[in-house]
Design a protein around this motif. Structure first.
Motif, mmCIF file in Angstrom:
data_model
loop_
_atom_site.group_PDB
_atom_site.id
_atom_site.type_symbol
_atom_site.label_atom_id
_atom_site.label_comp_id
_atom_site.label_asym_id
_atom_site.label_seq_id
_atom_site.Cartn_x
_atom_site.Cartn_y
_atom_site.Cartn_z
ATOM 1 N N UNK A 22 -2.623 -9.963 12.648
ATOM 2 C CA UNK A 22 -1.734 -9.083 11.896
ATOM 3 C C UNK A 22 -2.396 -7.716 11.676
ATOM 4 N N UNK A 23 -1.580 -6.651 11.561
ATOM 5 C CA UNK A 23 -2.131 -5.331 11.232
ATOM 6 C C UNK A 23 -1.327 -4.732 10.081
ATOM 7 N N UNK A 24 -1.812 -3.609 9.540
ATOM 8 C CA UNK A 24 -1.229 -3.070 8.316
ATOM 9 C C UNK A 24 0.244 -2.728 8.449
ATOM 10 N N UNK A 25 0.672 -2.326 9.641
ATOM 11 C CA UNK A 25 2.076 -2.022 9.844
ATOM 12 C C UNK A 25 2.975 -3.235 9.752
ATOM 13 N N UNK A 26 2.394 -4.427 9.933
ATOM 14 C CA UNK A 26 3.157 -5.673 9.812
ATOM 15 C C UNK A 26 3.302 -6.125 8.367
ATOM 16 N N UNK A 27 2.541 -5.493 7.456
ATOM 17 C CA UNK A 27 2.457 -5.981 6.074
ATOM 18 C C UNK A 27 3.303 -5.176 5.091
ATOM 19 N N UNK A 28 4.212 -4.393 5.622
ATOM 20 C CA UNK A 28 5.136 -3.680 4.749
ATOM 21 C C UNK A 28 4.755 -2.241 4.498
ATOM 22 N N UNK A 29 5.668 -1.327 4.825
ATOM 23 C CA UNK A 29 5.527 0.097 4.519
ATOM 24 C C UNK A 29 6.488 0.387 3.374
ATOM 25 N N UNK A 59 3.145 4.383 -0.122
ATOM 26 C CA UNK A 59 3.304 5.816 -0.358
ATOM 27 C C UNK A 59 3.941 5.992 -1.730
ATOM 28 N N UNK A 60 3.397 6.894 -2.518
ATOM 29 C CA UNK A 60 3.903 7.133 -3.866
ATOM 30 C C UNK A 60 4.529 8.518 -3.926
ATOM 31 N N UNK A 61 5.817 8.566 -4.194
ATOM 32 C CA UNK A 61 6.534 9.832 -4.332
ATOM 33 C C UNK A 61 6.479 10.250 -5.792
ATOM 34 N N UNK A 77 -3.445 4.355 -1.594
ATOM 35 C CA UNK A 77 -2.092 4.853 -1.372
ATOM 36 C C UNK A 77 -2.129 6.327 -0.999
ATOM 37 N N UNK A 78 -1.041 6.812 -0.427
ATOM 38 C CA UNK A 78 -0.896 8.243 -0.168
ATOM 39 C C UNK A 78 0.210 8.793 -1.059
ATOM 40 N N UNK A 79 0.153 10.084 -1.334
ATOM 41 C CA UNK A 79 1.143 10.733 -2.200
ATOM 42 C C UNK A 79 2.038 11.649 -1.385
ATOM 43 N N UNK A 80 3.274 11.750 -1.804
ATOM 44 C CA UNK A 80 4.234 12.647 -1.173
ATOM 45 C C UNK A 80 5.116 13.242 -2.259
ATOM 46 N N UNK A 81 5.555 14.452 -2.066
ATOM 47 C CA UNK A 81 6.447 15.086 -3.030
ATOM 48 C C UNK A 81 7.827 14.443 -2.987
ATOM 49 N N UNK A 82 8.432 14.311 -4.149
ATOM 50 C CA UNK A 82 9.783 13.749 -4.201
ATOM 51 C C UNK A 82 10.815 14.699 -3.592
#
Length: 282
Positions: A22-29, A59-61, A77-82
């Motif tokens: 398994x890889x991280x893309x399989x574990x839910x985005x 990802x945290x908006x 986690x990574x951050x993104x603007x709402x």
């Protein structure tokens, strides 16, 4: 219609050991829409709950003003603007909104956009639910394109139903959860002693884990992260809600064993979620 208890035996049918390749893309985005000035901690706790329950990419908006706080609090986690979100299903396997969100009008517009356009699972909690009630969006919630899970406590339930909180407190909790399902057509997680998960199909399940030490600020933010994480990992919405409340309660029980009920805090629940999953897998 079916009534029942949420037990270890049930959780073992939906939480499985991972495959070796398994890889991280399989574990839910997943996307967590959370946090505001003075409430960055809610975003952090939600993110920690999501990661400790197995989400591969979080990802945290949030507001750009609190990016540094959130990234220090949950560096995985990574951050993104709402203000610049692409809500395509290909980008996110599950989305949540609410922890520490605040009640700005543009956030209500964002939730309306998700309800109308997103095709995955959408978890609504805290200020996300308050936005629904404040802006009379119950019909939009009921007719949404996405699969919705709501996680109200008694006060948020009263606001969604437009009833006095005193009346809500005197109502039978099964009846209250049923009314919420009828009002929203969502899977309802009515938090409290013996958390209830009620579904639009008329099924109702009562959780068997948890303790009074979990009556602490931020515990619900952790739960939102857990349910969103499990949804993103491929669990059906009903299974994500049921397994989520069980693991959250078990994490609280493990935390109370270590710190006692008086000293238990939400951060402990997030950390213990990893051990709760480990325990369920045996």
């Amino acid at each position: 219609m079916k009534d029942g208890l949420i037990t270890l035996e049930y959780v073992n049918t939906v939480i499985k050991r991972r495959k070796r390749n398994i890889h991280k893309g399989d574990c839910g985005r997943i996307l967590l829409i959370a946090g505001s000035l003075g409430m960055a901690g809610a975003a952090v706790l939600c993110g920690r709950g999501a990661l400790r329950s197995g989400a591969g990419l979080v990802r945290i908006a949030t507001l750009e003003e609190i990016f540094s706080i959130v990234q220090v609090g949950v560096p995985e986690a990574t951050c993104v603007s709402r203000k610049s979100l692409n809500l395509d299903k290909l980008n996110y396997d599950a989305i949540s909104a609410g922890p520490g969100l605040g009640e700005e009008l543009e956030d209500a517009d964002l939730m309306r956009k998700i309800l109308q356009e997103y095709e995955g699972t959408f978890v609504l909690d805290a200020d996300g639910l308050n936005q629904i009630a404040k802006n009379n969006m119950q019909e939009e919630l009921k007719n949404s394109l996405c699969k919705v899970i709501i996680t109200p406590h008694i006060g948020e339930a009263a606001r969604l139903l437009s009833i006095d909180i005193t009346n809500a407190k005197t109502m039978d909790r099964q009846e209250l959860s049923t009314r919420l399902v009828e009002k929203t057509n969502a899977i309802v997680v009515l938090k409290g002693e013996g958390t209830i998960v009620a579904t639009p199909e008329g099924n109702s399940y009562t959780n068997t884990t948890g303790n009074p030490g979990m009556a602490t600020g931020g515990a619900g933010d952790v739960l939102t992260g857990i349910i969103t994480s499990l949804s993103g990992q491929g669990l059906l919405p009903e299974d994500a809600a049921k397994a989520g409340v069980y693991l959250h309660g078990l994490a609280g029980d493990l935390g109370a064993q270590r710190f006692g009920e008086y000293g238990l805090i939400a951060g402990d629940i997030a950390e213990m979620t990893a051990l709760a999953i480990k325990k369920t897998l045996g």
